[in-house]
Design a protein around this motif. Structure first.
Motif, short mmCIF file in Angstrom:
data_model
loop_
_atom_site.label_atom_id
_atom_site.label_comp_id
_atom_site.label_asym_id
_atom_site.label_seq_id
_atom_site.Cartn_x
_atom_site.Cartn_y
_atom_site.Cartn_z
N LYS A 64 0.88 -1.13 -0.19
CA LYS A 64 0.11 0.09 -0.03
C LYS A 64 0.95 1.12 -0.10
CE LYS A 64 -3.71 -1.56 2.41
NZ LYS A 64 -3.96 -1.98 3.90
N ARG A 65 1.90 1.31 0.85
CA ARG A 65 2.80 2.34 0.92
C ARG A 65 3.68 2.55 -0.16
NH1 ARG A 65 5.41 0.17 5.26
NH2 ARG A 65 7.36 -0.01 3.96
N LEU A 66 4.16 1.55 -0.62
CA LEU A 66 5.19 1.53 -1.62
C LEU A 66 4.43 1.97 -3.17
CD1 LEU A 66 8.42 1.49 -1.26
CD2 LEU A 66 8.28 -0.86 -2.06
N TYR A 67 3.42 1.23 -3.29
CA TYR A 67 2.91 0.92 -4.87
C TYR A 67 1.70 2.06 -5.00
CZ TYR A 67 6.47 -2.42 -4.90
OH TYR A 67 7.71 -3.15 -4.96
N ASN A 68 0.97 2.22 -3.74
CA ASN A 68 -0.21 2.88 -3.81
C ASN A 68 -1.37 2.31 -4.58
OD1 ASN A 68 -1.87 4.86 -2.93
ND2 ASN A 68 -1.22 6.44 -4.27
N LEU A 69 -1.40 0.91 -4.38
CA LEU A 69 -2.36 0.31 -5.16
C LEU A 69 -3.76 0.24 -4.51
CD1 LEU A 69 -0.01 -2.87 -6.21
CD2 LEU A 69 -0.71 -1.09 -7.86
N PRO A 70 -4.64 -0.01 -5.11
CA PRO A 70 -6.08 -0.17 -4.46
C PRO A 70 -6.03 -1.62 -3.35
CG PRO A 70 -6.15 -0.24 -6.84
CD PRO A 70 -4.86 -0.31 -6.49
N GLU A 71 -6.62 -1.21 -2.70
CA GLU A 71 -7.03 -2.48 -1.49
C GLU A 71 -7.29 -3.76 -2.17
OE1 GLU A 71 -7.87 -2.17 2.80
OE2 GLU A 71 -8.59 -0.77 1.47
N HIS A 72 -8.27 -3.73 -3.26
CA HIS A 72 -8.13 -5.25 -3.85
C HIS A 72 -6.96 -5.57 -4.45
CE1 HIS A 72 -9.29 -7.63 -7.61
NE2 HIS A 72 -9.80 -8.28 -6.61
N ASP A 73 -6.25 -4.97 -5.10
CA ASP A 73 -5.17 -5.56 -5.93
C ASP A 73 -4.24 -5.86 -4.84
OD1 ASP A 73 -6.65 -4.20 -7.88
OD2 ASP A 73 -4.76 -3.18 -8.92
N VAL A 74 -3.84 -5.09 -3.71
CA VAL A 74 -2.97 -5.57 -2.58
C VAL A 74 -3.65 -6.65 -2.00
CG1 VAL A 74 -2.15 -4.84 -0.22
CG2 VAL A 74 -2.37 -2.84 -2.07
N GLU A 75 -4.63 -7.01 -1.81
CA GLU A 75 -5.16 -8.38 -1.44
C GLU A 75 -4.62 -9.52 -2.26
OE1 GLU A 75 -5.79 -8.56 1.74
OE2 GLU A 75 -6.20 -10.45 1.86
N VAL A 76 -5.26 -9.35 -3.59
CA VAL A 76 -4.67 -10.51 -4.53
C VAL A 76 -3.21 -10.80 -4.78
CG1 VAL A 76 -5.09 -11.07 -7.08
CG2 VAL A 76 -6.82 -9.80 -5.81
N LEU A 77 -2.49 -9.80 -4.51
CA LEU A 77 -1.02 -9.78 -4.51
C LEU A 77 -0.34 -10.35 -3.16
CD1 LEU A 77 -0.08 -6.55 -6.73
CD2 LEU A 77 -0.16 -8.77 -7.36
N THR A 78 -1.21 -10.31 -2.16
CA THR A 78 -0.81 -11.02 -0.85
C THR A 78 -1.08 -12.29 -0.81
OG1 THR A 78 -0.90 -8.89 0.35
CG2 THR A 78 -1.03 -10.65 1.41
N VAL A 79 -2.53 -12.56 -1.03
CA VAL A 79 -3.02 -14.03 -0.81
C VAL A 79 -2.24 -14.99 -2.09
CG1 VAL A 79 -4.97 -15.57 -1.36
CG2 VAL A 79 -5.21 -13.12 0.20
N LEU A 86 12.63 10.75 -19.75
CA LEU A 86 12.46 11.61 -18.62
C LEU A 86 13.25 11.32 -17.64
CD1 LEU A 86 8.61 12.25 -17.99
CD2 LEU A 86 10.30 13.90 -18.92
N LYS A 87 14.24 12.25 -17.37
CA LYS A 87 15.24 11.77 -16.19
C LYS A 87 14.58 11.16 -15.14
CE LYS A 87 19.86 13.64 -17.06
NZ LYS A 87 19.91 14.74 -18.11
N LYS A 88 13.95 12.12 -14.30
CA LYS A 88 13.02 11.70 -13.23
C LYS A 88 11.56 11.88 -13.42
CE LYS A 88 13.30 12.47 -8.17
NZ LYS A 88 11.79 12.03 -8.25
N PRO A 89 11.08 10.78 -13.88
CA PRO A 89 9.41 11.09 -14.26
C PRO A 89 8.58 11.18 -12.77
CG PRO A 89 10.33 8.66 -14.43
CD PRO A 89 11.53 9.51 -14.01
N PRO A 90 7.61 12.08 -13.04
CA PRO A 90 6.89 12.48 -11.88
C PRO A 90 6.19 11.29 -11.16
CG PRO A 90 5.91 12.78 -13.95
CD PRO A 90 7.05 12.61 -14.48
N LYS A 91 6.03 11.30 -9.85
CA LYS A 91 5.52 10.09 -9.10
C LYS A 91 3.99 9.57 -9.65
CE LYS A 91 4.79 9.07 -3.99
NZ LYS A 91 4.32 7.73 -4.24
N GLU A 92 3.35 10.32 -10.13
CA GLU A 92 1.93 9.98 -10.65
C GLU A 92 2.11 9.13 -12.00
OE1 GLU A 92 -0.96 12.11 -13.46
OE2 GLU A 92 -0.65 13.35 -11.90
N HIS A 93 3.28 9.53 -12.67
CA HIS A 93 3.58 8.59 -13.80
C HIS A 93 3.88 7.31 -13.49
CE1 HIS A 93 5.96 7.45 -17.44
NE2 HIS A 93 6.72 7.10 -16.51
N GLU A 94 4.93 7.22 -12.39
CA GLU A 94 5.09 5.94 -11.86
C GLU A 94 4.03 5.05 -11.43
OE1 GLU A 94 8.13 5.79 -9.01
OE2 GLU A 94 9.77 6.22 -10.32
N GLU A 95 3.20 5.58 -10.61
CA GLU A 95 1.95 4.99 -10.08
C GLU A 95 1.01 4.34 -10.94
OE1 GLU A 95 0.34 7.46 -7.21
OE2 GLU A 95 1.72 7.17 -5.70
#
Ligand SMILES: [Zn+2]
Length: 521
Positions: free
Chosen positions: A330-345, A369-378
């Motif tokens: 959640k902290r590192l990738y800012n994924l939705p709850e459902h995705d986090v759960e699937v990737l944990t289970v 881009l040398k340093k892409p914006p955070k939103e782009h990474e997310e």
């Protein structure tokens, strides 16, 4: 509800070890032939001597550490004496007075919420101890085999290390039972302690439950004046082979027992099973007098001083636990709850996702881009998670293997990252992406090679699309006329024609822009 359910669990888990608990017979839960993995020790020949399996002791301590338990300094095995045909020694070696681990806890998600993050509930663990499994009785009916009824015994299971975990009566619903069981199952798998497959009997749950008079919102405590709650009769639910069924059985029992009590009828103390087809519990046997097992310390095994077991070495085997992974994802990738759960289970899927993400860092240099914006990474992470969870998992299930087969997947994380980067940068359309992914899945080939071979590259080049758009305009005077008269839907039709003309390769966004320009919108 007038009555409050009080529920405790006893969970047995077969440990994944090379050999059995007290001998060197193989511990192989997949062995199909009966009585292959046996020796004089596990079939209880007189005069044989057991030797405790250190791997099993360490794995039990490891689970205790993961669940915040106190690890006993000093402990020992005991004999539990009883007769049953699947128990050739006439006693089971177990731990009674001094369990290896005690006083732990497991937090489960708030059962009243569908979101795992919205609070949690702590279930206390009374004890975790180690014992040996029994043999297995197989009852043959006259309709099978020789035409006679018979009971056969398979001792392959006798002596397999068995961990028993007992909770405090902290649970109050079927949903809580399911959440506790599934979380524990996940922890056992993360730690490599057990495969915990309930269908194979590697994990077995017994539910102890009763109803007590509950709090009534308006009147306070109902039906009594004393201070101690009146505990009802205990019913045991057994032989249930999934936590989903266990939850259904518990909820059914709450209804059944509530109905009896409100009619002033007695709840019988008994063991009940779950009838999946009938969606109800049924009586298996009524409880006789409490049995006296005459426990006494096992004289053939030395006592255990856990300080001699390299406890720090065991602690070092603790890996990231499911709850820690949820927080980190959640902290590192800012994924939705459902995705986090699937990737944990699905641990392998989560591991693969992380490999893809680290490869994406190099593939995404495409963005210049040398340093892409955070939103782009997310957005890239979200796109990766989407394609893994929906499209890749779909392909795995179509092949009939499911997510367990992630480790044998032919697509390397590097290739998957390239695939995502190409979608992101619109070098391939979403329909092209489907074709590409299927081909990558089947052949393990590089995305670039497949794009070339199958001519899948999306055309975003203005001039090329312009030529197609002009042709479409001259070939479709009626829709063009409609569009100019203000019928906006006609544009979608014309975009479709451009897509058709370019055999699906045009970037639909660009096609729309070109058409609008040509039609003077
Ligand atoms: Zn043996």
């Amino acid at each position: 509800m007038k009555y409050e359910p009080v529920i405790g669990l006893e969970i047995h888990v077969q440990l994944k070890t090379k050999t059995k608990m007290f001998c060197d017979s193989k511990n192989d839960p997949d062995e199909k032939h009966p009585n292959v993995n046996v020796c004089p020790i596990c079939v209880g020949h007189p005069g044989t001597l057991p030797v405790a399996n250190l791997e099993a002791i360490k794995k039990t301590i490891l689970l205790g550490m993961a669940l915040g338990c106190k690890i006993a300094n000093h402990t020992f095995f005991e004999r539990k004496n009883y007769f049953y045909p699947d128990l050739p020694k006439g006693y089971q070696i177990t731990q009674y007075q001094a369990p290896l681990c005690s006083k732990g806890w497991l937090d489960i998600g708030n059962p009243l919420s569908h979101k795992a993050s919205e609070g949690s509930k702590r279930i206390c663990i009374t004890r975790i101890h180690l014992e040996e499994d029994t043999g297995k009785l197989i009852h043959v009916s006259p309709s099978t085999g020789s035409g006679q009824s018979a009971s056969l015994i398979d001792f392959n299971r006798a002596g397999i290390p068995l961990l028993e975990l007992v909770t405090e009566p902290d649970l109050h619903s079927g949903e809580e039972v399911r959440k506790f069981g599934e979380e524990l199952q996940l922890i056992l798998r993360y730690l490599g302690i057990s495969d915990a497959d309930m269908q194979k009997g590697q994990m077995r749950v017994e539910v102890n439950m009763s109803l007590k008079e509950g709090l009534n919102q308006s009147k306070g405590l109902v039906g009594r004046t004393g201070s101690e709650p009146v505990l009802g009769t205990k019913v045991e639910l057994k032989n249930i082979n999934s936590f989903k069924f266990a939850a259904q059985a518990v909820d059914y029992e709450i209804q059944r027992q509530s109905a009896l009590l409100s009619k002033n009828q007695r709840v019988v103390q008994e063991t009940r099973g779950w009838d999946e087809a009938g969606q109800k519990t049924f009586s298996q046997r009524t409880k006789e007098e409490a049995q006296d097992y005459r426990y006494f310390p096992e004289p053939d095994l030395p006592q255990i001083e856990t300080k001699d077991l390299d406890l720090e070495g065991i602690r070092a085997m603790l890996v990231e636990l499911p709850s820690q992974r949820r927080d980190r994802f959640k902290r590192l990738y800012n994924l939705p709850e459902h995705d986090v759960e699937v990737l944990t289970v699905n641990k392998e899927l989560g591991d693969y996702f992380e490999e893809v993400v680290s490869e994406l860092k190099s593939w995404d240099k495409l963005s210049h881009l040398k340093k892409p914006p955070k939103e782009h990474e997310e957005r890239l992470m979200k796109l990766s998670a989407n394609y893994l969870i929906t499209e890749l998992v779909k392909l795995l299930y179509e092949r009939g293997t499911g997510v367990e087969e992630m480790e044998h997947i032919r697509i390397t994380p590097e290739n998957f990252a390239e695939f995502i980067a190409r979608i992101y940068h619109q070098e391939i359309s979403s329909s092209g992406a489907q074709v590409l992914l299927k081909e990558m899945f089947e052949t393990g080939e590089d995305p670039s090679a497949i794009i070339e071979k199958k001519d899948l590259a999306q055309v975003s080049d203005f001039s090329e699309i312009e030529i197609a758009a002009k042709e479409v305009i001259s070939e479709n005077p009626k829709p063009v006329e409609d569009y100019k008269k203000g019928k906006k839907e006609s544009l979608q039709f014309l975009v479709g024609q451009v897509m058709k003309k370019t055999r699906g390769k045009a970037n639909p966004q660009v096609a729309r822009e070109v058409l609008e320009k040509e039609l003077g919108a």
